[in-house]
Design a protein around this motif. Structure first.
Motif, short mmCIF file in Angstrom:
data_model
loop_
_atom_site.label_atom_id
_atom_site.label_comp_id
_atom_site.label_asym_id
_atom_site.label_seq_id
_atom_site.Cartn_x
_atom_site.Cartn_y
_atom_site.Cartn_z
N GLY A 203 -65.22 56.21 36.37
CA GLY A 203 -66.22 56.21 35.30
C GLY A 203 -65.77 55.26 34.20
N GLY A 204 -65.15 54.16 34.64
CA GLY A 204 -64.49 53.23 33.72
C GLY A 204 -65.45 52.33 32.96
N GLY A 252 -69.52 52.84 43.17
CA GLY A 252 -69.77 54.07 43.92
C GLY A 252 -70.07 55.20 42.96
N VAL A 271 -65.49 61.07 30.52
CA VAL A 271 -66.30 61.29 31.72
C VAL A 271 -66.64 62.78 31.89
CG1 VAL A 271 -66.23 61.20 34.26
CG2 VAL A 271 -65.45 59.24 32.92
C1 LIG Z 1 -69.55 58.12 28.60
S1 LIG Z 1 -69.35 56.81 29.70
C2 LIG Z 1 -67.61 56.40 29.50
C3 LIG Z 1 -67.27 55.02 29.94
C4 LIG Z 1 -65.81 54.65 29.71
N1 LIG Z 1 -64.91 55.48 30.46
C5 LIG Z 1 -65.50 54.72 28.24
O1 LIG Z 1 -64.84 55.67 27.78
O2 LIG Z 1 -65.91 53.81 27.52
C6 LIG Z 1 -69.35 57.63 31.26
C7 LIG Z 1 -69.19 56.70 32.43
O3 LIG Z 1 -69.19 57.47 33.63
C8 LIG Z 1 -69.95 56.77 34.59
N2 LIG Z 1 -70.48 57.70 35.58
C9 LIG Z 1 -71.35 58.72 35.37
N3 LIG Z 1 -71.65 59.33 36.53
C10 LIG Z 1 -70.94 58.68 37.48
C11 LIG Z 1 -70.82 58.86 38.88
N4 LIG Z 1 -71.52 59.80 39.51
N5 LIG Z 1 -69.98 58.04 39.56
C12 LIG Z 1 -69.29 57.07 38.91
N6 LIG Z 1 -69.36 56.86 37.57
C13 LIG Z 1 -70.18 57.66 36.88
C14 LIG Z 1 -71.07 56.14 33.77
O4 LIG Z 1 -71.71 55.08 34.44
C15 LIG Z 1 -70.33 55.69 32.54
O5 LIG Z 1 -69.81 54.39 32.67
#
Ligand SMILES: C[S@@+](CC[C@H](N)C(=O)[O-])C[C@H]1O[C@@H](n2cnc3c(N)ncnc32)[C@H](O)[C@@H]1O
Length: 376
Positions: A203-204, A252, A271
């Motif tokens: 979730g980067g 993914g 996340v």
């Molecule tokens: C609140 S954002 C945080 C992004 C980053 N980690 C940050 O702190 O700036 C949550 C992240 O989780 C990712 N995410 C949510 N559901 C996901 C999933 N099912 N699989 C992969 N990534 C996911 C989103 O696309 C988003 O980039």
């Protein structure tokens, strides 16, 4: 027989007559005034936030950066009459962001200048129009009767994959990336990643956390795992940072796809609080599976719901995640328990420097390497 029933002081304070009495008695008067002001600050909180919103929407702090201005100088560009601009600037001074000068001009106060210096803060304030509409009827929100806009603002909330307009994806990626600098700074101050060879950031987002980790640890390599819709902004950011050879991208969904193997540390930054306990437990089990023995899990996000309630985790983030409808701000203890349930050990929950920015939980998969590193 007890002379006083439990809670008698609170019942006494709740009497209007007692309030009038306290305002007259030396000693009590100071306390009553201070608590009265604090209570009124709560009552007027929404108006303060809307004054802040108007100042930001009209770019007033940026326009005062070069020096004090009179309301009449600022009014035309904002589409306001001089008197309304004076009212807004006076309110800005009232909430401590501006200062009123003797000559009637207004200058930026230190807090107003800091607002400009915190990356992403103005964008965060601007997107609060959505949040405020969701909060318009807080009881309905608590009862689950509101079809919240925030749930649609964050497209991944319902597990969306790819069907989100690029403009929306870009907006939330930028909001997250802008605020990531502070989160990365506080997270890296709490953990030692010197021995990590490869970090997988699940979730980067657009890779802002990984970029900060790579800057702090020149030998470390990394992988960003996120939804396919986020990959273009991650690719662009990492290319601009000159990191395309050190950081891999892996598209993914952690709901449906296995996590890539090969990392000795996995991070989950902002996340977990987006997701239900069920999704979080499944994700932590997948992280446990993907790590080698001794592998490290790093969780960083604002937390709430613990034994010491605070206004960031237990008010702002608790209601924000409520409006998103899928997640919740959890306490470090609750997150640690979910990690233990997934099989992790060696839990660490360091005291956060700025709980409104982030808090950290660190955990390890049992194994030889963890035992070695924990002896050091
Ligand atoms: C609140 S954002 C945080 C992004 C980053 N980690 C940050 O702190 O700036 C949550 C992240 O989780 C990712 N995410 C949510 N559901 C996901 C999933 N099912 N699989 C992969 N990534 C996911 C989103 O696309 C988003 O980039």
């Amino acid at each position: 027989m007890r002379l006083f029933r439990p809670g008698w002081t609170l019942r006494l304070i709740a009497r209007p007559g007692f309030q009038a009495f306290a305002a007259r008695v030396p000693g009590l008067r100071g306390i009553a005034r201070r608590e009265g002001q604090e209570l009124f600050d709560l009552v007027s909180g929404f108006v303060r936030a809307q004054v802040l919103m108007a100042l930001v929407q009209l770019d007033i702090p940026a326009r005062l950066l070069d020096g004090p201005r009179a309301p009449g100088d600022l009014a035309p560009a904002a589409g306001l009459g001089d008197d309304r601009m004076a009212l807004l600037l006076q309110a800005g001074a009232g909430i401590g962001l501006l200062k009123r000068r003797r000559d009637g001009r207004f200058a930026l106060a230190r807090k107003g200048a800091a607002l400009l210096g915190v990356p992403g803060l103005s964008a965060m304030i601007r997107h609060h129009d959505v949040f405020y509409r969701d909060l318009a009827d807080p009881v309905a929100l608590l009862r689950g009767e509101t079809d919240t806009e925030l749930a649609h603002f964050w497209p991944y909330v319902f597990g969306a994959r790819g069907a989100v307009p690029d403009r929306v994806t870009q907006l939330y990626s930028d909001l997250m990336a802008d605020s990531q600098g502070l989160v990365a700074q506080d997270t890296l101050a709490q953990v030692r990643l010197g021995s990590v060879r490869r970090l997988l950031d699940v979730g980067g987002g657009s890779g802002a956390f990984v970029a900060a980790v790579c800057a702090a640890h020149p030998a470390l390599r990394a992988t960003v795992f996120d939804l396919p819709a986020v990959m273009p902004s991650a690719r662009a950011r990492l290319r601009d940072a000159g990191l395309e050879n050190r950081v891999d991208l892996h598209a993914g969904s952690f709901r449906d796809d296995p996590l890539p193997r090969g990392a000795d540390a996995i991070s989950l930054v902002r996340v977990l609080y987006d997701h239900s306990d069920e999704t979080v437990s499944a994700l932590l089990a997948a992280v446990f599976d993907a790590l080698p023995p001794g592998g490290r899990l790093l969780i960083s996000e604002p937390m709430g719901g613990g034994a010491r309630p605070d206004p960031s985790g237990d008010v702002y983030f608790a209601f924000y995640t409520l409006a998103m409808r899928t997640g919740r701000a959890r306490s470090a203890e609750r997150i640690a328990q979910l990690c233990r349930d997934a099989g992790f050990e060696g839990l660490r929950c360091p005291r956060p420097a700025r709980p409104y920015v982030t808090s950290v939980v660190e955990a390890f998969k049992p194994g030889a390497k963890f035992r070695e590193s924990s002896v050091k």
